[in-house]
Scaffold this active site. Structure first.
Site, PDB file in Angstrom:
ATOM      1  N   ARG A   1      -7.182  -7.980  -8.616  1.00 32.74           N
ATOM      2  CA  ARG A   1      -7.950  -9.301  -8.979  1.00 32.74           C
ATOM      3  C   ARG A   1      -9.442  -9.101  -9.075  1.00 32.74           C
ATOM      4  O   ARG A   1      -9.784  -7.853  -9.120  1.00 32.74           O
ATOM      5  CB  ARG A   1      -7.744  -9.966  -7.559  1.00 32.74           C
ATOM      6  CG  ARG A   1      -8.231  -9.492  -6.491  1.00 32.74           C
ATOM      7  CD  ARG A   1      -8.266 -10.497  -5.201  1.00 32.74           C
ATOM      8  NE  ARG A   1      -8.150  -9.618  -4.047  1.00 32.74           N
ATOM      9  CZ  ARG A   1      -9.224  -9.064  -3.436  1.00 32.74           C
ATOM     10  NH1 ARG A   1     -10.487  -9.066  -3.883  1.00 32.74           N
ATOM     11  NH2 ARG A   1      -9.292  -8.491  -2.333  1.00 32.74           N
TER      12      ARG A   1
ATOM     13  N   LYS B   1       0.815  -1.252   0.133  1.00 35.49           N
ATOM     14  CA  LYS B   1       0.049  -0.030  -0.016  1.00 35.49           C
ATOM     15  C   LYS B   1       1.098   1.325  -0.001  1.00 35.49           C
ATOM     16  O   LYS B   1       0.451   2.134  -0.517  1.00 35.49           O
ATOM     17  CB  LYS B   1      -0.980  -0.059   1.178  1.00 35.49           C
ATOM     18  CG  LYS B   1      -1.923  -0.915   1.175  1.00 35.49           C
ATOM     19  CD  LYS B   1      -2.814  -1.221   2.336  1.00 35.49           C
ATOM     20  CE  LYS B   1      -4.211  -1.831   2.071  1.00 35.49           C
ATOM     21  NZ  LYS B   1      -3.967  -3.386   2.033  1.00 35.49           N
TER      22      LYS B   1
END
Length: 670
Positions: free
Chosen positions: A297, A116
């Site tokens: 994803r 992140k």
């Protein structure tokens, strides 16, 4: 086009992928662990390969076993679904190195967005606005605490490799920072093998908005509009919808443009989601929406995007992986109507949403109204009546995504999601009502679920008005956790069933007397509902006597165990009162392990005085930490929990006694 595909996953997402692959004429291969030998996805696939013991780290997380299974079965490609290895860049590279097709983004894109802090730095460089916070390499606790002070409380500690709500803690007070950091890092290490964290400013009126993006190998990138995932519990999504309520055209254009820009910055291929946090204190505004992270994803909530766009995102994935261009250009995509999704979990809201495991003896997800189920026989049915005849309507069309079925097991090894329920309608109001009705009609026994909780949420006036934030569930607390009491009509059904079906097992004829619609007689009968004795008045036309199924007498076994009656998604155990029955017996203060797991923290000692809600023990199970708390003010009479110890379901960990002179404790909530 691909000819064969191995799905490196399980449960509902494996079944979802198999469905589209079959429609496209693609042969499918499933993989399974010991726990999943009889699972639905195994039976639905054309071929299945056993890959190891039940724990995911010995089966679904072992990339070499999955690649070997693909090679042994002649599969050309591997689809990772979501979770497990879906965002593991090293596994993606291993698939490619083995000469197989990876149905997902290239490994470099996964790496670029996988951490992140690095992802945010890249987004800043690409001109995408990010949430204020600390992204540095210095992970010393005192340095992180100092950075949190600079950001200003409340703050959010987030594992840089995190996802799915794991490795994330909100901190409101500097005094709580050190403990929250340790807990966050411990969970991050267990889930991701990486303890590094970042610090973010916690937005006080936050909404979670995300944008579905898609890229191909020909340089095309499009968005498929936004989703709102603001209804969350412990950072896990509960209800998702598309489009986002209150989103105007200009703000939508801005956020979707930023999402495409983010995808292009990492040369993205395949399905991905750009997640944003919005400060909704003044509604949705483009200048108050910031990038949080990218999920490289397919998302759990992808069906709501499919419903409003009319596109099959799994089909898009398979076509892109085959080298084709995106099926649609940006100008060919549009929003049609409204879609909502609810996640049905095997968890007990009354016990802090701790996962509930066991056999699904009864599972029904598409039945309108209430129904009856006897644990000692088959389900009994009483005409599809829901309590108010004027309100009865047929069940609306419902899209179900599930990987379990009646008779299956919810195991302690994997995520406890049972199903996703999706509704598409012309308007948001209609979608919310229909999804609420669908959740209220859910029947699951004996595993506990959040069905009643979902039904309550979807009927909340604030949600119906589109005014909720990610804080909503936590702020409302217990008010959302209590299902409605059984209605008088349902109690009348219970009395009728006991009288007609159990007369040979219980001597209840003299107690109840005759029961007929519009009778002149008034009679009192006592039922025990969920452990509480209830006096039920019969006669004078107050209750409805519903005719029973003709097969009832032959199918019901009256052995004294009673039956389960479902209302608004909640199961209620109903039996006949016996001599000495009293209502509302008090809890004894025993804190039991809700599932098998490992003790990772013990916060008290024998003899300690504790306050209601105080943390006693932290249990690690099903890949997450679960805090068990004191059910009332009292004293620790006994302590059987040891750090590092493995415990079984139902093991007593702590015994709380009430302080001398104290009131009788209420029922425990762990």
């Amino acid at each position: 086009m691909l000819k064969s595909l191995l799905i490196a996953n399980r449960g509902e997402i494996a079944c979802r992928i198999i469905r589209t692959a079959r429609a496209m004429g693609i042969r499918t291969v499933a993989v399974y662990s010991d726990a999943d030998a009889k699972a639905l996805h195994v039976r639905q696939a054309d071929e299945a390969v056993h890959i190891g013991p039940s724990p995911a780290r010995e089966s679904y997380l072992v990339g070499s076993k999955i690649i070997a299974a693909a090679q042994a079965t002649g599969a050309e490609a591997i689809h990772p679904g979501y979770g497990f290895l879906s965002e593991n860049a090293d596994f993606a590279q291993s698939v490619i190195d083995a000469g197989l097709i990876w149905v997902g983004p290239n490994p470099d894109s996964i790496r670029a967005m996988g951490l992140k802090d690095a992802a945010k730095q890249r987004m800043i460089a690409a001109g995408v606005p990010v949430t204020p916070g600390y992204l540095g390499e210095n992970q010393a606790p005192e340095h992180l605490a100092a950075e949190a002070d600079k950001v200003g409380y409340p703050v959010l500690i987030k594992a840089v490799a995190g996802g799915g709500g794991k490795g994330m803690r909100r901190v409101d007070d500097p005094a709580e920072f050190a403990d929250a950091l340790v807990s966050c890092q411990r969970e991050a290490a267990s889930s991701f093998g990486n303890t590094q964290v970042l610090i973010e400013k916690y937005i006080l009126s936050p909404r979670h908005i995300e944008v579905q993006v898609f890229g191909d190998t020909h340089g095309n990138v499009v968005h498929l509009f936004e989703r709102d995932c603001s209804l969350q519990r412990r950072h896990q999504k509960v209800i998702e919808e598309a489009p986002a309520p209150g989103m105007d055209a200009a703000t939508r254009a801005s956020i979707c443009d930023a999402a495409v820009k983010a995808a292009r910055a990492v040369d993205y291929v395949g399905a991905g989601t750009i997640e944003f946090i919005a400060d909704a204190s003044e509604g949705l505004r483009a200048d108050r929406i910031w990038f949080m992270e990218m999920n490289t994803r397919l998302q759990v909530e992808h069906p709501v995007t499919e419903e409003i766009t009319g596109q099959d995102l799994v089909e898009w994935q398979l076509r892109v992986a085959s080298g084709e261009v995106l099926p649609k250009r940006q100008d060919e995509l549009a929003i049609n109507g409204w879609a909502m999704e609810a996640r049905l979990y095997a968890e007990d809201p009354a016990k802090g949403f701790l996962p509930s495991i066991g056999r699904l003896d009864h599972l029904k997800l598409e039945q309108n109204g209430w129904t009856l189920f006897a644990p000692v026989a088959e389900m009994m049915r009483a005409g599809g009546f829901s309590g108010n005849e004027e309100d009865w309507t047929p069940s609306p069309p419902l899209r179900l995504e599930t990987g379990v079925e009646q008779g299956g097991e919810v195991s302690p090894f994997y995520d406890p999601m049972i199903a996703k329920l999706i509704i598409h309608s012309d308007t948001r109001e209609s979608a919310a009502k229909r999804l609420g009705d669908a959740c209220a009609a859910i029947e699951v026994w004996p595993v506990k679920t959040n069905a009643a909780f979902l039904a309550i949420l979807l009927r909340e006036s604030a949600f119906r008005a589109g005014e909720v934030t990610t804080n909503f569930i936590a702020a409302e607390g217990d008010r959302l956790l209590t299902p409605s009491d059984l209605s008088p009509v349902s109690l009348a059904h219970g009395m009728t069933l006991l009288r007609q079906g159990l007369s040979d097992a219980w001597p209840i004829g003299n107690q109840l007397g005759g029961f007929r619609l519009n009778a002149d007689r008034r009679e009192i009968g006592t039922l025990v509902v969920d452990g509480h004795a209830i006096a039920a008045l019969l006669g004078e036309g107050r209750f409805v006597d519903v005719a029973l199924d003709a097969a009832f007498d032959n199918r019901f076994v009256g052995d004294g165990e009673g039956f389960i009656l479902f209302q608004d998604g909640a199961p209620h155990r109903v039996t006949l009162a016996t001599r000495g029955t009293t209502a509302g017996t008090a809890a004894d203060g025993a804190i039991l392990s809700p599932m098998p797991g490992r003790i990772i923290a013990v916060e008290v000692a024998a003899g300690d005085t504790v306050a209601k809600g105080q943390k006693l023990v932290t249990l690690e199970a099903m890949k997450m930490e679960h805090s068990l708390v004191a059910p009332f003010d009292g004293i620790v009479d006994a302590l059987d929990a040891v750090v590092g110890g493995q415990v079984s379901e139902g093991a007593m960990l702590v015994k709380i006694g009430r302080a001398e002179g104290g009131d009788l404790p209420p029922s425990p909530r762990t």
